[in-house]
Write a protein that holds these residues in place. Structure first.
Motif, short mmCIF file in Angstrom:
data_model
loop_
_atom_site.label_atom_id
_atom_site.label_comp_id
_atom_site.label_asym_id
_atom_site.label_seq_id
_atom_site.Cartn_x
_atom_site.Cartn_y
_atom_site.Cartn_z
N GLU A 159 52.19 24.11 50.93
CA GLU A 159 51.06 24.54 50.26
C GLU A 159 50.30 26.53 50.36
O GLU A 159 49.58 25.11 51.79
CB GLU A 159 50.27 23.52 48.87
CG GLU A 159 51.07 22.96 48.35
CD GLU A 159 49.84 21.63 47.50
OE1 GLU A 159 48.83 22.49 47.22
OE2 GLU A 159 50.72 21.30 46.55
N ARG A 160 49.62 26.64 50.31
CA ARG A 160 49.26 27.62 50.91
C ARG A 160 47.50 27.58 50.31
O ARG A 160 47.69 27.63 49.11
CB ARG A 160 49.74 29.27 50.92
CG ARG A 160 50.57 29.46 52.03
CD ARG A 160 51.23 30.32 52.00
NE ARG A 160 52.06 30.47 53.08
CZ ARG A 160 52.22 32.06 53.54
NH1 ARG A 160 52.24 33.49 52.62
NH2 ARG A 160 52.71 32.22 54.87
N ASN A 161 46.80 27.43 51.36
CA ASN A 161 45.32 28.20 50.83
C ASN A 161 45.35 29.26 50.83
O ASN A 161 45.33 29.91 50.83
CB ASN A 161 44.31 27.39 51.91
CG ASN A 161 43.23 26.94 51.40
OD1 ASN A 161 42.81 27.07 49.64
ND2 ASN A 161 42.24 26.71 52.24
N ALA A 162 44.90 29.74 48.94
CA ALA A 162 44.58 30.83 48.36
C ALA A 162 43.23 31.63 48.42
O ALA A 162 43.43 32.18 48.98
CB ALA A 162 45.07 31.03 46.95
N ILE A 163 42.05 30.52 49.14
CA ILE A 163 40.61 30.91 48.90
C ILE A 163 40.94 32.09 49.70
O ILE A 163 40.06 33.63 50.04
CB ILE A 163 40.76 30.06 49.47
CG1 ILE A 163 40.19 28.73 48.45
CG2 ILE A 163 38.64 30.40 49.46
CD1 ILE A 163 39.23 27.19 48.27
N PRO A 164 41.09 31.58 51.77
CA PRO A 164 41.15 32.86 51.91
C PRO A 164 42.12 34.38 51.79
O PRO A 164 40.92 35.46 52.31
CB PRO A 164 41.80 33.02 53.30
CG PRO A 164 42.05 31.05 53.25
CD PRO A 164 41.75 30.62 52.12
N LEU A 165 43.15 34.36 50.99
CA LEU A 165 44.09 35.58 50.54
C LEU A 165 42.26 36.29 49.12
O LEU A 165 42.54 37.47 49.26
CB LEU A 165 45.01 34.64 50.01
CG LEU A 165 45.98 34.14 51.11
CD1 LEU A 165 47.06 34.07 49.62
CD2 LEU A 165 46.51 35.73 51.40
N ILE A 166 42.12 35.34 48.46
CA ILE A 166 41.14 35.77 47.99
C ILE A 166 40.07 36.47 48.40
O ILE A 166 39.15 37.87 48.07
CB ILE A 166 41.23 34.65 46.87
CG1 ILE A 166 41.82 34.14 45.66
CG2 ILE A 166 39.88 35.41 45.47
CD1 ILE A 166 41.39 32.90 45.01
N LEU A 167 39.46 35.77 49.12
CA LEU A 167 37.73 36.15 50.04
C LEU A 167 38.15 37.59 50.07
O LEU A 167 37.45 38.88 50.55
CB LEU A 167 37.10 35.18 50.82
CG LEU A 167 36.72 34.05 50.16
CD1 LEU A 167 36.77 32.81 51.49
CD2 LEU A 167 35.59 34.69 49.39
N THR A 168 39.45 37.36 51.05
CA THR A 168 40.42 39.33 51.96
C THR A 168 39.79 40.09 50.62
O THR A 168 39.74 41.36 51.24
CB THR A 168 41.25 38.56 52.50
OG1 THR A 168 41.43 37.70 54.09
CG2 THR A 168 41.78 39.85 53.56
N GLY A 169 41.21 39.54 49.74
CA GLY A 169 40.92 40.86 48.60
C GLY A 169 39.96 41.05 47.91
O GLY A 169 39.81 42.20 47.70
N ILE A 170 38.66 40.35 47.65
CA ILE A 170 37.91 40.66 47.28
C ILE A 170 36.53 41.35 48.63
O ILE A 170 36.39 42.66 48.30
CB ILE A 170 36.69 39.64 47.01
CG1 ILE A 170 37.43 39.01 46.16
CG2 ILE A 170 35.31 39.92 46.78
CD1 ILE A 170 36.91 37.45 45.42
#
Length: 106
Positions: free
Chosen positions: A4-15
């Motif tokens: 399982e990957r942590n999606a929070i860093p990806l979402i924060l990077t996109g924002i």
């Protein structure tokens, strides 16, 4: 073996990417957030119909807008607010055309 990957860093990077892009576009003038006081309504202008042999009166004080023919379209520039310009349109949002002037060359 599913990880399982942590999606929070990806979402924060996109924002952060979207916010950064908007900030850079605004800083360099490619993006303008219009304010209500920036708008010039067509109702503020009146066309005076001129008839041959008939006199009409206008104020000696010039308006704060200057019109210029650019690519066959009448463009208004406001001399009070730097950078404020717009295309003159009719009530059906059709651009008012102008004839007889060439596009200014710099």
């Amino acid at each position: 073996m599913s990880e399982e990957r942590n999606a929070i860093p990806l979402i924060l990077t996109g924002i952060a990417s979207v916010v950064g892009t908007v900030a850079v576009l605004w800083y360099y003038g490619y993006l303008h957030f219009a304010k209500p006081q920036d708008a010039l309504l067509l109702s503020e202008f009146t066309m005076l119909k001129t008839l041959p042999g008939e006199d009409y009166k206008v104020s000696l004080k010039p308006a704060s807008q200057v019109a210029q023919c650019i690519d066959g379209v009448l463009v208004l520039f406001d001399t009070r607010q730097k950078g404020l310009s717009g295309v003159l349109v009719d009530d059906q949002k059709q651009a008012v055309r102008c004839l007889g002037q060439e596009t200014p060359q710099q």
